[in-house]
Enzyme design. Structure first.
Site, PDB file in Angstrom:
ATOM      1  N   GLY A  11     -26.461   6.779  46.197  1.00 19.90           N
ATOM      2  CA  GLY A  11     -26.022   5.764  47.171  1.00 19.90           C
ATOM      3  C   GLY A  11     -25.656   6.422  48.493  1.00 19.90           C
ATOM      4  O   GLY A  11     -24.915   7.401  48.501  1.00 19.90           O
ATOM      5  N   ARG A  72     -32.817   6.870  44.144  1.00 18.31           N
ATOM      6  CA  ARG A  72     -32.375   7.251  42.800  1.00 18.31           C
ATOM      7  C   ARG A  72     -33.678   7.518  42.041  1.00 18.31           C
ATOM      8  O   ARG A  72     -34.572   6.681  42.039  1.00 18.31           O
ATOM      9  CB  ARG A  72     -31.588   6.114  42.152  1.00 18.31           C
ATOM     10  N   ASP A 103     -21.945  12.393  41.959  1.00 18.95           N
ATOM     11  CA  ASP A 103     -22.000  13.253  40.766  1.00 18.95           C
ATOM     12  C   ASP A 103     -23.392  13.299  40.131  1.00 18.95           C
ATOM     13  O   ASP A 103     -23.794  14.331  39.592  1.00 18.95           O
ATOM     14  CB  ASP A 103     -20.918  12.863  39.753  1.00 18.95           C
ATOM     15  N   THR A 125     -20.210  10.036  48.949  1.00 16.06           N
ATOM     16  CA  THR A 125     -20.201   8.751  48.234  1.00 16.06           C
ATOM     17  C   THR A 125     -18.985   7.947  48.689  1.00 16.06           C
ATOM     18  O   THR A 125     -17.921   8.529  48.917  1.00 16.06           O
ATOM     19  CB  THR A 125     -20.144   8.923  46.693  1.00 16.06           C
ATOM     20  N   ASP A 127     -17.377   6.098  46.832  1.00 16.39           N
ATOM     21  CA  ASP A 127     -16.520   5.859  45.662  1.00 16.39           C
ATOM     22  C   ASP A 127     -15.310   6.808  45.570  1.00 16.39           C
ATOM     23  O   ASP A 127     -14.369   6.521  44.835  1.00 16.39           O
ATOM     24  CB  ASP A 127     -17.341   5.989  44.367  1.00 16.39           C
ATOM     25  N   ASP A 129     -15.043   9.508  43.989  1.00 16.32           N
ATOM     26  CA  ASP A 129     -14.828   9.726  42.552  1.00 16.32           C
ATOM     27  C   ASP A 129     -15.282  11.098  42.072  1.00 16.32           C
ATOM     28  O   ASP A 129     -15.591  11.270  40.894  1.00 16.32           O
ATOM     29  CB  ASP A 129     -15.570   8.635  41.757  1.00 16.32           C
ATOM     30  N   ARG A 171     -17.895   1.795  41.613  1.00 19.65           N
ATOM     31  CA  ARG A 171     -18.461   2.113  40.289  1.00 19.65           C
ATOM     32  C   ARG A 171     -17.344   2.150  39.252  1.00 19.65           C
ATOM     33  O   ARG A 171     -16.645   1.155  39.108  1.00 19.65           O
ATOM     34  CB  ARG A 171     -19.213   3.441  40.355  1.00 19.65           C
ATOM     35  N   HIS A 249     -22.829  -4.408  49.503  1.00 17.89           N
ATOM     36  CA  HIS A 249     -23.353  -3.222  50.210  1.00 17.89           C
ATOM     37  C   HIS A 249     -22.909  -3.097  51.652  1.00 17.89           C
ATOM     38  O   HIS A 249     -23.158  -2.064  52.285  1.00 17.89           O
ATOM     39  CB  HIS A 249     -24.882  -3.197  50.108  1.00 17.89           C
TER      40      HIS A 249
HETATM   41  O1  F6P Z   1     -21.996   4.956  44.282  1.00 13.50           O
HETATM   42  C1  F6P Z   1     -21.988   4.138  45.395  1.00 13.50           C
HETATM   43  C2  F6P Z   1     -22.192   2.703  45.023  1.00 13.50           C
HETATM   44  O2  F6P Z   1     -22.174   1.921  46.194  1.00 13.50           O
HETATM   45  C3  F6P Z   1     -21.204   2.150  43.998  1.00 13.50           C
HETATM   46  O3  F6P Z   1     -19.970   1.823  44.577  1.00 13.50           O
HETATM   47  C4  F6P Z   1     -21.964   0.976  43.451  1.00 13.50           C
HETATM   48  O4  F6P Z   1     -21.539   0.667  42.148  1.00 13.50           O
HETATM   49  C5  F6P Z   1     -23.382   1.461  43.452  1.00 13.50           C
HETATM   50  O5  F6P Z   1     -23.441   2.529  44.392  1.00 13.50           O
HETATM   51  C6  F6P Z   1     -24.405   0.428  43.824  1.00 13.50           C
HETATM   52  O6  F6P Z   1     -25.663   1.006  43.659  1.00 13.50           O
HETATM   53  P1  F6P Z   1     -27.010   0.352  44.204  1.00 13.50           P
HETATM   54  O7  F6P Z   1     -27.018   0.491  45.689  1.00 13.50           O
HETATM   55  O8  F6P Z   1     -28.072   1.166  43.559  1.00 13.50           O
HETATM   56  O9  F6P Z   1     -26.982  -1.074  43.795  1.00 13.50           O
END
Ligand code: F6P
Length: 319
Positions: A11, A72, A103, A125, A127, A129, A171, A249
């Site tokens: 992300g 990803r 991570d 990130t 997050d 985290d 997350r 987002h």
């Molecule tokens: O890890 C960053 C993040 O925005 C999280 O907070 C969220 O759960 C996830 O990515 C969303 O992923 P995607 O953009 O693939 O839907």
């Protein structure tokens, strides 16, 4: 090392561009060539790799998203994918790689390092985290985006005497919800790190109303449950009508705050220094206001701990 690569993965987060800029310019400062890998590990496998000069990373420090794009990539989890990636990097003359991401991205970087290709990780990130660092690039900007939203929601909540549920990202981590809840003066914060009691939450809502509060804000981290699920629960338990805002987002975009630009610059520059020492498998972080590097494995094996003193304080203040 004569040439290194840099990629962003997972992300995206505001401030990644500042980190890319720092990697490129710090490498050039040391007389080392740099190439950008486009679209994360996917681009590594496909060989979308391009040499970058100092000017190529001009005018990006203030921009959200990532100039190198992100993805990803399932294929990269396989041995075949990783070997293909190493082959592509060797073809381009790369001898080390800076990976900016979360991570999941670190796991990939560690896999490459174990296969003999040194990688250094930079935490990017929203997050916040990643164990081993107090802050990740993008967290501060996302937090400010959430706060801006809460402030606006509070205006309309007060006008209509309503209870709002604001669902935030993160997350499995509660950092974004926790910090936003305290900074936004939320009545209740639900985070994965702390079990919640729905009756207690409803009790607090009702007490607030009796006291004449015209608004109530509940922040729920996505790792606990969805905002709409919580809405249904509150309706069923106490027949209280709520409105839900899922920020989604929007939290990932926007111009990075000064703090995230500084963090990106510090981390990117340190990553190059570590890589040029020929060391792979290290992750960069901020610990007690100092930039540090540590064993990257820790970043995805150790447990991330949110600052629970914020939770306690928020509960004490939101009366
Ligand atoms: O890890 C960053 C993040 O925005 C999280 O907070 C969220 O759960 C996830 O990515 C969303 O992923 P995607 O953009 O693939 O839907």
């Amino acid at each position: 090392m004569k040439k290194i690569g840099v990629l962003t993965s997972g992300g995206d987060s505001p401030g990644m561009n500042a980190a890319v800029r720092a990697v490129v310019r710090k490498a050039i400062y040391h007389g080392v060539e740099v190439a950008g890998v486009y679209s994360g590990y996917q681009g590594l496998i496909e060989g979308t790799i391009k040499n970058l000069e100092a000017g190529d990373v001009g005018d990006i420090i203030q921009r959200g998203g990532t100039k190198l794009y992100s993805a990803r990539c399932e294929e990269f989890r396989t041995e075949a994918g990783q070997l293909k990636a190493i082959e592509q990097m060797k073809k381009e003359g790369l001898e080390g790689l800076v990976v900016i991401g979360g991570d999941g991205s670190y796991r990939g970087a560690m896999a490459l390092t174990k296969r003999g290709f040194p990688c250094v990780g930079v935490p990017g990130t929203i997050d916040n985290d990643i164990p081993g660092t107090d802050y990740t690039i993008g967290f501060d900007t996302a937090l400010n985006t959430v706060i801006e939203a809460i402030d606006k929601i509070r205006d309309t909540a007060t006008s209509h005497e309503r209870t709002f549920i604001v669902e935030v990202m993160g997350r499995d981590a509660g950092d974004l919800a926790l910090w936003a809840g305290l900074a936004g003066g939320a009545e209740t914060i639900l985070i994965p790190e702390e079990s919640y009691n729905i009756d207690d939450m409803i009790d607090r809502l009702q007490k607030g109303r009796k006291r004449g509060k015209r608004h109530s804000i509940i922040i729920v981290a996505e790792g606990v449950m969805g905002g709409n699920e919580l809405k249904a629960l509150i309706k069923e338990k106490a027949d209280i009508e709520t409105r839900v805002s899922v920020l989604g987002h929007i939290q990932r975009g926007g111009s990075p705050t000064a703090r995230d630009r500084v963090l990106g610059s510090l981390f990117g520059a340190r990553a190059v220094e570590v890589l040029l020492e020929g060391v792979g498998g290290r992750a960069i972080g901020m610990k007690n206001h100092q930039v540090v590097d540590y064993d990257m494995t820790e970043a995805f094996t150790a447990e991330h701990n949110a600052d629970m003193s914020l939770y306690t304080l928020s509960k004490e203040l939101a009366i």
